[in-house]
Design an enzyme around this catalytic site. Structure first.
Site, mmCIF file in Angstrom:
data_model
loop_
_atom_site.group_PDB
_atom_site.id
_atom_site.type_symbol
_atom_site.label_atom_id
_atom_site.label_comp_id
_atom_site.label_asym_id
_atom_site.label_seq_id
_atom_site.Cartn_x
_atom_site.Cartn_y
_atom_site.Cartn_z
ATOM 1 N N ASP A 41 43.597 152.416 114.654
ATOM 2 C CA ASP A 41 42.626 151.548 113.977
ATOM 3 C C ASP A 41 42.841 150.143 114.526
ATOM 4 O O ASP A 41 43.651 149.376 114.010
ATOM 5 C CB ASP A 41 42.817 151.604 112.458
ATOM 6 C CG ASP A 41 41.752 150.782 111.740
ATOM 7 O OD1 ASP A 41 40.964 150.112 112.439
ATOM 8 O OD2 ASP A 41 41.717 150.801 110.498
ATOM 9 N N LYS B 19 35.496 140.775 114.754
ATOM 10 C CA LYS B 19 36.691 139.923 114.624
ATOM 11 C C LYS B 19 36.877 139.160 115.934
ATOM 12 O O LYS B 19 35.982 138.404 116.307
ATOM 13 C CB LYS B 19 37.886 140.783 114.217
ATOM 14 C CG LYS B 19 37.699 141.422 112.825
ATOM 15 C CD LYS B 19 38.939 142.135 112.376
ATOM 16 C CE LYS B 19 38.923 142.546 110.931
ATOM 17 N NZ LYS B 19 38.008 143.639 110.586
ATOM 18 N N ARG C 136 28.756 141.867 112.607
ATOM 19 C CA ARG C 136 29.561 142.670 111.684
ATOM 20 C C ARG C 136 29.216 144.143 111.906
ATOM 21 O O ARG C 136 28.056 144.532 111.838
ATOM 22 C CB ARG C 136 29.263 142.309 110.232
ATOM 23 C CG ARG C 136 29.412 140.835 109.920
ATOM 24 C CD ARG C 136 29.573 140.603 108.454
ATOM 25 N NE ARG C 136 30.852 141.116 108.031
ATOM 26 C CZ ARG C 136 32.013 140.494 108.226
ATOM 27 N NH1 ARG C 136 32.044 139.326 108.820
ATOM 28 N NH2 ARG C 136 33.125 141.035 107.825
HETATM 29 C C1 LIG Z 1 42.731 147.609 110.307
HETATM 30 C C2 LIG Z 1 41.379 147.530 109.668
HETATM 31 N N1 LIG Z 1 40.680 148.652 109.489
HETATM 32 C C3 LIG Z 1 39.468 148.645 108.926
HETATM 33 C C4 LIG Z 1 38.889 147.462 108.511
HETATM 34 C C5 LIG Z 1 37.547 147.519 107.822
HETATM 35 O O1 LIG Z 1 36.541 146.815 108.401
HETATM 36 P P1 LIG Z 1 35.226 146.461 107.525
HETATM 37 O O2 LIG Z 1 35.588 145.335 106.635
HETATM 38 O O3 LIG Z 1 34.206 146.134 108.566
HETATM 39 O O4 LIG Z 1 34.874 147.697 106.758
HETATM 40 C C6 LIG Z 1 39.573 146.263 108.670
HETATM 41 C C7 LIG Z 1 38.979 144.998 108.202
HETATM 42 O O5 LIG Z 1 39.596 143.988 108.092
HETATM 43 C C8 LIG Z 1 40.852 146.295 109.273
HETATM 44 O O6 LIG Z 1 41.565 145.175 109.446
#
Ligand SMILES: Cc1ncc(COP(=O)(O)O)c(C=O)c1O
Length: 417
Positions: free
Chosen positions: A210, A239, A245
């Site tokens: 991830d 990010k 987004r």
């Molecule tokens: C490691 C990780 N996975 C998943 C997400 C989820 O992303 P979203 O907020 O677009 O759903 C984030 C968001 O900060 C993240 O840092």
């Protein structure tokens, strides 16, 4: 080489709104003022380019396009197909992946689709525990992940703050997970992807990276890539990557069909074509030498900021950072993270609280992606560290701090002109 956007103000959309719906237009203008008069140190945020914003506000926002290019459930998708194929091709080229799915509406839905592609409800998954920086989707009981899967959390070493590799291997041997997740919301170092691959192979598990946070650094060559190691890589596009987004998934061709079906029709309906077009723009920007310079500067700024925060008395987790992200304990300055966030917000410095490994008190999480897009460099990171410490020690009057934050932001406007 400049690391900032070649920004040009384009207010045409706002002009229309001002005429038609001044109430809402004022809200948008207020948010623009907030973003350009305070310091944005939220590690997950950035300033997208005007080109990304233009794609988001384009007529593709009107288009329904369920399915995939060449196999849609709606008519009139021939242009949408070209846009999605371009985004997929750019993502694959940028990250050297055999397959890319660019439809996930967010990072969380990308992770949900990755689990749906590989797991059955009840399967065991090993991931960084939430108190150490695991994301909601890594087993929180409040989230689908914790409700539908049997998550086992690994942690970080109490002394170094680094992922406890011995524990990861021991847990993998004992619990035989179906998947291992590496990646975090608050870990300032690079995961050792080769190590996780080795543990996953030994346990007969899939490896899911991830990489929501570092994927922009990967794109710019400033962080190692999980693509050669993980079965599936999930990421956000908003990010450090500086796109709209949204989420995306990368994998090898053997999992391509399972991943695509896990995104649509399993977890999502119609693709958001305007966002996919904006992702294509961001992938195009991320393959330029200017973006590589940006990614390098993001890391240099974070390292400098971490060093100056340490010099000001903050306890910096893991002693520093390899990425855009820093976590600190402000306790030596006489405040906990939650109080510190409030004091700093009042001074025009916007950042997050975070869990601190092996501590009850909350810490602070900061990132340099947005301020670097504004063109700030290491000199400004020193100013930021001094400002933070002054506010938290009570040495700098909040009004003076707010003026200093506003002056610094004004010197580096996110959208000049
Ligand atoms: C490691 C990780 N996975 C998943 C997400 C989820 O992303 P979203 O907020 O677009 O759903 C984030 C968001 O900060 C993240 O840092």
């Amino acid at each position: 080489m400049s690391v900032t956007h070649a920004l040009a103000a384009d207010d045409s959309g706002l002009d229309v709104l001002l005429r038609q719906d001044p109430e809402l237009a004022e809200i948008l203008l207020a948010e623009r003022r907030r973003q350009s008069t305070t310091l944005q140190l939220i590690a997950a945020e950035n300033f997208t380019s005007p080109a990304v914003l233009a794609a988001l506000g384009s007529p593709l926002a009107n288009k329904y396009a369920e399915g995939y290019p060449g196999a849609r459930h709606h008519g009139g998708c021939e242009i949408a197909d070209v846009a999605e194929r371009l985004a997929v091709e750019r993502a694959r080229d940028l990250f050297g992946a055999e397959h890319a799915n660019v439809q996930s509406h967010s990072g969380s839905s990308a992770v949900l689709a990755a689990y749906a592609a590989l797991l059955r409800p009840g399967d065991t998954v090993l991931a960084l525990g939430l108190p150490y920086g695991g994301h909601l989707t890594h087993g929180s009981p409040a989230n689908f992940s914790g409700r539908w899967f049997d998550f086992v959390g690994y942690g970080v070493d109490a002394e170094t703050g680094l992922v406890d590799h011995d524990q990861v291997r021991t847990l993998a041997r004992a619990r035989r997970p179906k998947a291992i997740v590496c990646g975090s919301i608050a870990y300032p170092r690079h995961p050792d992807y080769a190590f996780f691959r080795d543990v996953a192979d030994e346990a007969g598990a899939y490896l899911i990276a991830d990489a929501a946070h570092p994927m922009g650094l990967v794109a710019g060559g400033a962080a190692p890539s999980p693509v050669p190691y993980a079965d599936i890589v999930c990421a956000t596009t908003h990010k450090v990557l500086r796109g709209p987004r949204g989420g995306m998934i990368l994998c090898g061709s053997e999992l391509a069909e399972r991943v695509d079906r896990a995104v649509f029709p399993f977890t999502q309906g119609g693709a958001q074509m305007h966002t996919i077009a904006a992702k294509a723009v961001a992938f195009g920007e991320a393959r330029t030498p200017a973006f590589a310079a940006y990614a390098r500067q993001v890391v240099a700024n974070a390292r400098t900021l971490a060093a100056h925060l340490a010099a000001e008395g903050f306890v910096v987790t893991t002693g520093g950072t390899d990425t855009h992200l820093i976590t600190v304990d402000p306790a030596p300055l006489g405040v906990d993270g939650r109080t510190a966030r409030g004091l700093l917000a009042a001074a025009g410095i916007v950042l997050d609280c975070c869990a601190l490994p092996h501590a009850d008190a909350r810490g602070l999480r900061l990132g340099t992606a947005a301020v670097t897009t504004q063109g700030m460099g290491e000199r400004e990171m020193r100013t930021v560290a001094t400002l933070l410490a002054g506010v938290l020690r009570g040495a700098t009057d909040p009004a003076a701090a707010r003026a200093a934050a506003r002056d610094l932001a004004a010197e580096f406007p996110p959208y000049p002109g």
